[in-house]
Design a protein around this motif. Sequence first.
Motif, mmCIF file in Angstrom:
data_model
loop_
_atom_site.group_PDB
_atom_site.id
_atom_site.type_symbol
_atom_site.label_atom_id
_atom_site.label_comp_id
_atom_site.label_asym_id
_atom_site.label_seq_id
_atom_site.Cartn_x
_atom_site.Cartn_y
_atom_site.Cartn_z
ATOM 1 N N GLU A 405 0.736 -1.047 -0.111
ATOM 2 C CA GLU A 405 0.026 -0.115 -0.225
ATOM 3 C C GLU A 405 1.040 1.310 -0.349
ATOM 4 O O GLU A 405 0.731 2.268 -0.828
ATOM 5 C CB GLU A 405 -0.674 0.007 1.075
ATOM 6 N N ILE A 406 1.733 1.166 0.654
ATOM 7 C CA ILE A 406 3.028 2.516 1.233
ATOM 8 C C ILE A 406 3.748 2.118 0.029
ATOM 9 O O ILE A 406 4.102 3.943 -0.772
ATOM 10 C CB ILE A 406 3.914 1.869 2.125
ATOM 11 N N SER A 407 4.144 1.756 -0.673
ATOM 12 C CA SER A 407 4.813 1.315 -1.891
ATOM 13 C C SER A 407 3.986 1.813 -3.426
ATOM 14 O O SER A 407 4.413 2.859 -4.550
ATOM 15 C CB SER A 407 5.513 0.904 -2.498
ATOM 16 N N GLY A 408 3.368 1.560 -3.390
ATOM 17 C CA GLY A 408 1.804 1.803 -4.279
ATOM 18 C C GLY A 408 1.541 3.378 -4.216
ATOM 19 O O GLY A 408 1.757 4.337 -5.387
ATOM 20 N N LYS A 409 1.482 4.147 -2.836
ATOM 21 C CA LYS A 409 1.350 5.308 -2.400
ATOM 22 C C LYS A 409 3.133 6.646 -3.244
ATOM 23 O O LYS A 409 2.676 7.260 -3.887
ATOM 24 C CB LYS A 409 1.705 6.163 -0.954
ATOM 25 N N VAL A 410 3.949 5.555 -2.976
ATOM 26 C CA VAL A 410 5.102 5.880 -3.184
ATOM 27 C C VAL A 410 5.409 7.183 -4.660
ATOM 28 O O VAL A 410 5.965 7.364 -5.600
ATOM 29 C CB VAL A 410 6.162 5.525 -2.395
ATOM 30 N N ASP A 411 4.766 5.638 -5.606
ATOM 31 C CA ASP A 411 4.984 5.344 -7.041
ATOM 32 C C ASP A 411 3.666 6.132 -7.579
ATOM 33 O O ASP A 411 4.203 6.678 -8.628
ATOM 34 C CB ASP A 411 4.586 3.969 -7.635
ATOM 35 N N GLU A 412 2.354 6.246 -7.288
ATOM 36 C CA GLU A 412 1.941 7.333 -7.709
ATOM 37 C C GLU A 412 2.623 9.342 -7.421
ATOM 38 O O GLU A 412 2.534 9.660 -8.378
ATOM 39 C CB GLU A 412 0.505 7.626 -6.742
ATOM 40 N N PHE A 413 3.486 8.880 -5.711
ATOM 41 C CA PHE A 413 3.860 10.612 -5.646
ATOM 42 C C PHE A 413 5.033 10.860 -7.166
ATOM 43 O O PHE A 413 4.873 11.950 -6.981
ATOM 44 C CB PHE A 413 4.218 10.468 -4.387
#
Length: 847
Positions: A405-413
């Motif tokens: 979940e967190i790595s997905g948010k970093v990817d989006e950012f």
Amino acid sequence: MAQTIKVIIFFSLGCLLLAGCSSNLPDAVETAYNRLPEEIDFNFHVRPIISDRCFKCHGPDEKARKADLRFDLEESAFSKIKDKETFPIIPGNPLESALVERILSHDPDFAMPPPESKLALTDEERAILVKWIEQGAKWKKHWAFIPPEKVGLPEVKNKSWVRNEIDYFVLNKLEDLGFQPSEEANKETLIRRLSFDLTGLPPTPDEVNKFKLDKSANAYEKLVDRLLASPKYGERWTWEWLDVARYSDTNGFQGDPTRNMWPWRDWVINAFNNNMPYNEFTIKQLAGDLLSNATKEDILATGFNRNHTYNGEGGRISEETRVENVFDRVETVGTVWMGLTLNCTRCHDHKFDALKQKEYYQLFDYFNQISEEGNVGSGSTPPVLDVSPIEDAQRADELKEFLIEISGKVDEFETVKFPREPGLPASKSDEAEKIPEAIVGVLENKPIKRNPSQLLLLQDYYVKPDSRFAALLNKLRAAKINYEDQKSKNILVMVMDEVEEPRQTFVLQRGTYSKPLDSAFRNVPAVLPALPEGIKNDRLALAKWLVAKEHPLTARVTVNRYWQAFFGNGLVKTIEDFGVQGALPTHPELLDWLSTDFQDNGWNLKALFKKIVMSATYRQSSKVSEESLENDPENKYLSRATRMRWPSWMLRDQALFISGLLVDSLGGKPVKPYQPPGIWEEATFGFIKYEQDHGDALYRRTLYTFWRRIVGPTMLFDNSARQVCSVNMMKTNTPLHALTTLNDVTYMEAARVLAERVLNDRDSDKSRLEYVFELATSRKPKSEEIKILENRLKELRKEYDGSEEEAKKITLIGEFQVNENLDRTDYAAYTVLSSLVLNLDETITRQ
């Protein structure tokens, strides 16, 4: 009518040729010709000669081939020789065949094989080729590639000796050779041999006495059934499989990190004890993850093909490692299930067998689709299966979900922060051109692939220019650390899986990972049966193909490998090679009968083992006459039982068992028993130190001993190194045996505890000596043997009487509690005597 006349004329000409050919041969060849069997068989007489002497220049290897002539293919052997008016082989007419003309010639410029090849033919081999052509030169497919058939039982004269079907084939061969089988071994020998062969441990004196007193007609069969039902059966046969599967508790190479493969080992123990059918055993280990509704146990089984070494040395190229791991899987499957030397085709077409280099890479493609990437961070390299307790596995799953979940948010950012073409990493954005090279290097990986150190570097760089990004990176780093910390505590077993997007497979120039040639798509070798039409062609299809009824190799190779365990050699001596360069079966009809029977009985290993040990062939005495030894020194024709040393792992287990030290429990983590100091340190430049276990862990079966890949357990002096798949049984008789069994702490402690056992359980020297001898050999000693032991005991008492310090040294060996109430002199004397008995030839040798 005309056709009938032609047949008569051809038959008459054939008779004339048969009558006249030998008289035109050189004297030595004619003499050999007259000694030949009536019928010459291509597979058993001719092919071994041409593969050994002709294939070098006229075989499958296109680059080495001369005169455009091949003797590995029927059509070439019977076709006109290029640019000549002659034929290599003219059926029925040897003297007009160019092959015969060449092999009989003494002209060094014309003779074949040429003198410089050092491949000279014997007179008998020349005679065989002549007679084979004379008889019509009937060509056959290599015997191992013809599906086995269950032929009728052969005729025998001494039917009273026969106990089951095996004996008909063995006795028929013995009678043909003019040999006689040996008498049946006595009951003590039989129960001892059976107990070791089926469970890896000796019988107790009570078990021996009960068997001797059981006069019922089925006493022996009841014993066999009891041993097959013992949980120790699974432990005994798992050892054999660990050598096959190149099992170890570490990766190997520099660093040699520890891995958790022992749950897979326990799966194997349970599979043997539950008598899992061998075809199911095969399918689950090769493709259990691809079964519909695959269970955790099914996936665990696939650890078989993750047992290989794993090179994680610094500077190692990950793709090179990954490719070499696939090589290992292909070649292990080739050895274990097909008995083929597939490693020969990694770099080129096989020099002897009908196997192409491209076919190697077609098999490679089945094992090239695992998500393993070749990067080694620890002993557990993904894909892995978590077999931890439920709460630990659930915690790891939760942390992994949060990490994703967190790595997905970093990817989006980063998609916004580092604008670039879809599919490209952040390092390929225009923004990346403005930042330091070290930071760009981190951005080459997706967020979830970055390690904590890389994330910290990125976080520190952006803490001022972009605090929101730095905070997000900090969360990702914490999630990564928490997940990896939990993962390090969990039991993760390396297993197989399939990538969603298949990798493209290429033929590799001389097996070099970075030199792709033509593309290759999964398929099976053309010399073997084709895959069924319309199936999904994946690793599961390959596994099912291996155990299909029409496959000519798998059942034969399996039966042959297990035959070796009972008789010392396989019916085909080259266990690992059923190709044209391998040994011919000594009893081909028996091998085929057993192979088809094995399949017909649902691939039932216990039924196969029972068939073998119930035979009169197995029950024979190992006593050998001078005549028998001279006629059949290797016991190829089975006129006696094979006498051989027990392997070192059995000797250690026996010492623990006889002394009463053995801790009898199934499965679990590997243990670290006694080992001389400094061994691991020397092998690892001082980085890894051996930390010995204590208590019960010291006395578990050798099966559970921790196996460091780069330096195996020191008490084993005759085992495979477990670097690669090993199917050959090691039979040794070297000074290393005595150096270990007379000096190793385990053996001396076992002797000490055995001494305590006999001193406590018996109250006179004679009864004690009888007891210790019976425990070790499974029989009562003769009067002259007792006298020898009494004399030795007398000498030992004299030696230790008054030498308190020496007696103390010998009775304090090992960590097992010492009985201080025993007389120290007697204790020491009986300890040395027990060591002597544990080292008797009869104790350490299979009779």
